[in-house]
Design an enzyme around this catalytic site. Structure first.
Site, PDB file in Angstrom:
ATOM      1  N   GLY A   1      52.206  24.255  34.557  1.00 11.70           N
ATOM      2  CA  GLY A   1      51.904  23.032  33.419  1.00 11.70           C
ATOM      3  C   GLY A   1      52.858  23.469  32.237  1.00 11.70           C
ATOM      4  O   GLY A   1      53.560  24.328  32.157  1.00 11.70           O
TER       5      GLY A   1
ATOM      6  N   HIS B   1      78.515  11.369  15.010  1.00  8.70           N
ATOM      7  CA  HIS B   1      79.564  12.042  15.462  1.00  8.70           C
ATOM      8  C   HIS B   1      79.891  13.386  14.995  1.00  8.70           C
ATOM      9  O   HIS B   1      80.178  13.247  13.921  1.00  8.70           O
ATOM     10  CB  HIS B   1      80.736  11.496  16.243  1.00  8.70           C
ATOM     11  CG  HIS B   1      81.825  12.279  17.060  1.00  8.70           C
ATOM     12  ND1 HIS B   1      81.409  12.642  18.334  1.00  8.70           N
ATOM     13  CD2 HIS B   1      82.861  12.961  16.631  1.00  8.70           C
ATOM     14  CE1 HIS B   1      82.450  13.614  18.655  1.00  8.70           C
ATOM     15  NE2 HIS B   1      83.088  13.780  17.779  1.00  8.70           N
TER      16      HIS B   1
ATOM     17  N   ASP C   1      41.271  15.146  22.632  1.00 14.62           N
ATOM     18  CA  ASP C   1      41.014  15.726  23.714  1.00 14.62           C
ATOM     19  C   ASP C   1      39.791  15.269  24.714  1.00 14.62           C
ATOM     20  O   ASP C   1      39.823  15.334  25.865  1.00 14.62           O
ATOM     21  CB  ASP C   1      41.314  17.206  23.867  1.00 14.62           C
ATOM     22  CG  ASP C   1      42.857  17.732  23.765  1.00 14.62           C
ATOM     23  OD1 ASP C   1      43.520  16.909  23.496  1.00 14.62           O
ATOM     24  OD2 ASP C   1      43.145  18.938  23.906  1.00 14.62           O
TER      25      ASP C   1
ATOM     26  N   GLU D   1      51.765  27.736  41.703  1.00  9.15           N
ATOM     27  CA  GLU D   1      51.662  26.340  41.339  1.00  9.15           C
ATOM     28  C   GLU D   1      51.025  25.836  42.698  1.00  9.15           C
ATOM     29  O   GLU D   1      51.639  25.850  43.454  1.00  9.15           O
ATOM     30  CB  GLU D   1      52.550  25.575  40.975  1.00  9.15           C
ATOM     31  CG  GLU D   1      52.516  24.072  40.654  1.00  9.15           C
ATOM     32  CD  GLU D   1      51.514  23.385  39.933  1.00  9.15           C
ATOM     33  OE1 GLU D   1      51.229  23.925  38.751  1.00  9.15           O
ATOM     34  OE2 GLU D   1      50.712  22.408  40.522  1.00  9.15           O
TER      35      GLU D   1
ATOM     36  N   GLY E   1      49.379  28.258  37.471  1.00 11.85           N
ATOM     37  CA  GLY E   1      49.706  26.625  36.956  1.00 11.85           C
ATOM     38  C   GLY E   1      51.051  26.731  36.113  1.00 11.85           C
ATOM     39  O   GLY E   1      51.345  27.358  35.560  1.00 11.85           O
TER      40      GLY E   1
ATOM     41  N   ALA F   1      46.272  29.021  33.409  1.00  7.42           N
ATOM     42  CA  ALA F   1      46.743  27.769  32.767  1.00  7.42           C
ATOM     43  C   ALA F   1      46.708  26.785  33.512  1.00  7.42           C
ATOM     44  O   ALA F   1      47.851  26.070  33.977  1.00  7.42           O
ATOM     45  CB  ALA F   1      48.083  28.013  31.963  1.00  7.42           C
TER      46      ALA F   1
ATOM     47  N   ARG G   1      42.785  21.901  30.590  1.00  3.37           N
ATOM     48  CA  ARG G   1      41.698  22.177  29.573  1.00  3.37           C
ATOM     49  C   ARG G   1      40.660  21.058  29.839  1.00  3.37           C
ATOM     50  O   ARG G   1      40.815  20.129  30.525  1.00  3.37           O
ATOM     51  CB  ARG G   1      42.371  21.896  27.991  1.00  3.37           C
ATOM     52  CG  ARG G   1      43.295  22.985  27.861  1.00  3.37           C
ATOM     53  CD  ARG G   1      43.915  22.715  26.492  1.00  3.37           C
ATOM     54  NE  ARG G   1      43.135  22.751  25.381  1.00  3.37           N
ATOM     55  CZ  ARG G   1      42.548  24.078  24.682  1.00  3.37           C
ATOM     56  NH1 ARG G   1      43.298  25.199  25.323  1.00  3.37           N
ATOM     57  NH2 ARG G   1      41.763  23.597  23.766  1.00  3.37           N
TER      58      ARG G   1
END
Ligand code: FAD
Ligand code: NAD
Length: 467
Positions: free
Chosen positions: A189, A446, A314, A210, A187, A271, A274
């Site tokens: 990600g 700057h 989530d 991947e 993975g 990974a 989730r």
């Protein structure tokens, strides 16, 4: 008569923020969380503080210092011979950071008069919750409103089950006490790239597999190409289109078969995303609707199928990000208090904490092409920034995309040092529906890295000065 106005289940970034906001708005609030640290003590903050955002950033920072001292300090005239790594101290520092911040949430609960309860919550009918404490005691409490914020857990794939000795989830990958000579990652990600970077900088030979053909498919294509090239230069091997078919642990090594090839590593991190965490919550049983991927279904006010029961973070899907969950927590708290509240999903920023960092907000060029929206683009390389030169960190670019007709900013994409901080300017601009000209006419100090955003905004109408 109920025990609380609001009970929040879960003290991750969605839940603890919701609880604090509810209490600030005058509601009698309790927050239940079951997380215990390795010492068996309650540890608030959920995945993010205990095994996610915070410990990963602590290791990213430590490993970057090590990499810098070894490879880059010399260009500043600083000779660092014999740089030595003490992984035990590095891990102890990380744990210290976690402890300070998780205890900080406990302090915030106290300050805001949120009742903090340690235990596992189970929903029962009539907005009642049974709590089982770590020593097995049970109690039932009730509320007028419940906010579910039970988060997510790592996805496990059958061909590479976690044993947390050889095949690690993200938590195992954060807790290594020895640097693996060869490290595989399934993975590419956010977790794969961040933790892959950590162990690569500390000396592992890291290979990432991947499944998709495109690197960071959600990101702007130009940014993704630059990032992929840079990570390769730093030593990460990233194999795209890699279909993992099996893993076997043979003689203390993990042998991975993928796309007719084979890879042998000492440790393997998986990974691949989730999944929502609703185990033993009894949500479906009391009538809360759950979709086919396990996410709790909510309406625009984040209310579930049951009046007075909300869900945030989530566990309801969308971008699985701490800041997205926290904003949902605030919104639901304010709605429960009878206020008008909403959040803008179009301006959720995304960051991948590699070095340089990758950050974006809004639409990518490829999305705009698909949506047939005409756009104009300004882009500025950090190589032309005085501050980036002075810092000795000139990799990357800023791209500002604006609507051809209205000049409204549609997306900002950054690959560069401190992109995670720089992106906030773009988020604010987009929240306020600013045009590229608004950004271009805003005075930037700057020398700063943010001048690169200014220049890219100027570039939208061909007015770039320094490139
Ligand atoms: P969680 O943080 O998962 O919290 C849920 C809480 O609910 C937990 O404490 C759990 O113990 C508790 N709970 C669950 N069920 C019950 C129950 N029945 N009773 C009582 N308590 C319960 N996101 C970012 O935005 N930026 C990052 O840099 C970032 N880095 C990450 C790095 C890693 C390695 C990982 C794994 C994740 C990372 N994330 C990051 C994602 C981020 O951690 C999650 O999006 C975020 O934690 C989700 O918040 P949440 O509150 O919804 O759930
Ligand atoms: P992710 O969704 O970010 O990436 C998973 C990757 O694995 C994808 O590129 C996917 O194509 C690939 N994949 C899926 N199945 C595969 C397979 N069988 N073989 C090979 N590749 C496969 O998930 P993650 O990296 O596990 O992170 C989990 C969640 O945590 C994400 O939602 C992420 O947003 C969040 N997170 C965020 C941050 C951050 O904001 N910086 C950091 C870490 C984690």
């Amino acid at each position: 008569m109920t025990d609380y106005n609001v009970i929040v289940i879960g003290a991750g970034p969605a839940g603890y923020v919701a609880a604090i906001r509810c209490a600030q708005l005058g509601m009698k609030t309790a927050c239940i969380d079951k997380w215990l640290n390795l010492e068996g003590q309650a540890s608030l903050g959920g995945t993010c503080l205990n095994v996610g955002c915070i410990p990963s950033k602590a290791l990213l920072d430590s490993s970057h210092h090590y990499y810098f001292l070894q490879k880059e300090a010399i260009t500043h005239g600083i000779q660092c011979d014999n740089v030595k790594l003490d992984i035990a101290t590095m891990q102890a520092r990380k744990e210290g950071v976690v402890k300070t911040l998780t205890q900080g949430i406990a302090g915030l609960f106290k300050k805001n008069k949120v009742t903090s309860i340690t235990g596992t919550a189970k929903l029962i009918a009539n907005k009642q919750i049974t709590i089982t404490t770590p020593d097995g005691q049970q109690q039932t409490i009730s509320a007028d409103n419940i906010i579910i914020a039970t988060g997510s857990t790592p996805v496990q794939i059958p061909i590479a089950p976690f044993d947390n000795e050889f095949i690690l989830d993200s938590t195992g990958a954060l807790n290594l006490t020895k640097i693996p000579e060869r490290l595989g990652v399934i993975g590419a990600g956010a977790i794969g790239l961040e933790l892959g970077s950590v162990w690569n900088r500390l000396g592992s030979k890291v290979t990432i597999l991947e499944a998709l053909p495109d690197f960071l498919s959600m990101a702007d294509r130009k940014i993704a190409t630059l990032a992929q090239r840079e990570l390769k230069k730093q030593g990460l091997t990233i194999n795209l289109n890699a279909q993992v078919t099996s893993t076997n642990i043979i003689n203390n090594e993990v042998v991975i078969s993928y796309s007719d090839k084979s890879l042998t590593v000492d440790k393997l991190i998986v990974a691949v995303g989730r999944k929502p965490h609703t185990d033993n919550l009894n949500a479906a049983e009391i009538g809360i609707k759950i979709d086919e991927r396990g996410f709790i279904q909510v309406n625009a006010q984040r209310q579930t199928a049951i009046d007075g029961i909300y869900a945030v973070g989530d566990v309801i899907g969308g971008p699985m990000l701490a800041h997205k969950g926290s904003e949902e927590g605030v919104m639901v708290a304010e709605l429960i208090a009878g206020q008008k509240s909403e959040m803008s999903y179009a301006t959720v920023p995304f960051v991948v904490y590699t070095h340089p960092e990758i950050a974006w907000v809004g639409k990518t060029e490829q999305q705009l092409k698909l949506d047939k929206i005409e756009y104009k683009l300004g882009q500025f390389p950090f190589a032309a920034s005085g501050r980036a030169r002075a810092n000795g960190d000139i990799n990357g670019i800023v791209r500002v995309i604006a609507d051809v007709k209205t000049d409204n900013i549609l997306g900002v994409h950054i690959f560069g040092n401190n992109a995670s901080e720089l992106i906030t300017e773009a988020v604010v601009a987009m929240e306020l529906e600013a045009s590229a000209e608004d950004l271009a006419r805003t005075i930037h100090a700057h020398p700063t890295l943010s001048e690169a955003i200014h220049e890219a905004a100027l570039g939208v109408d061909g007015g770039m000065i320094h490139a």
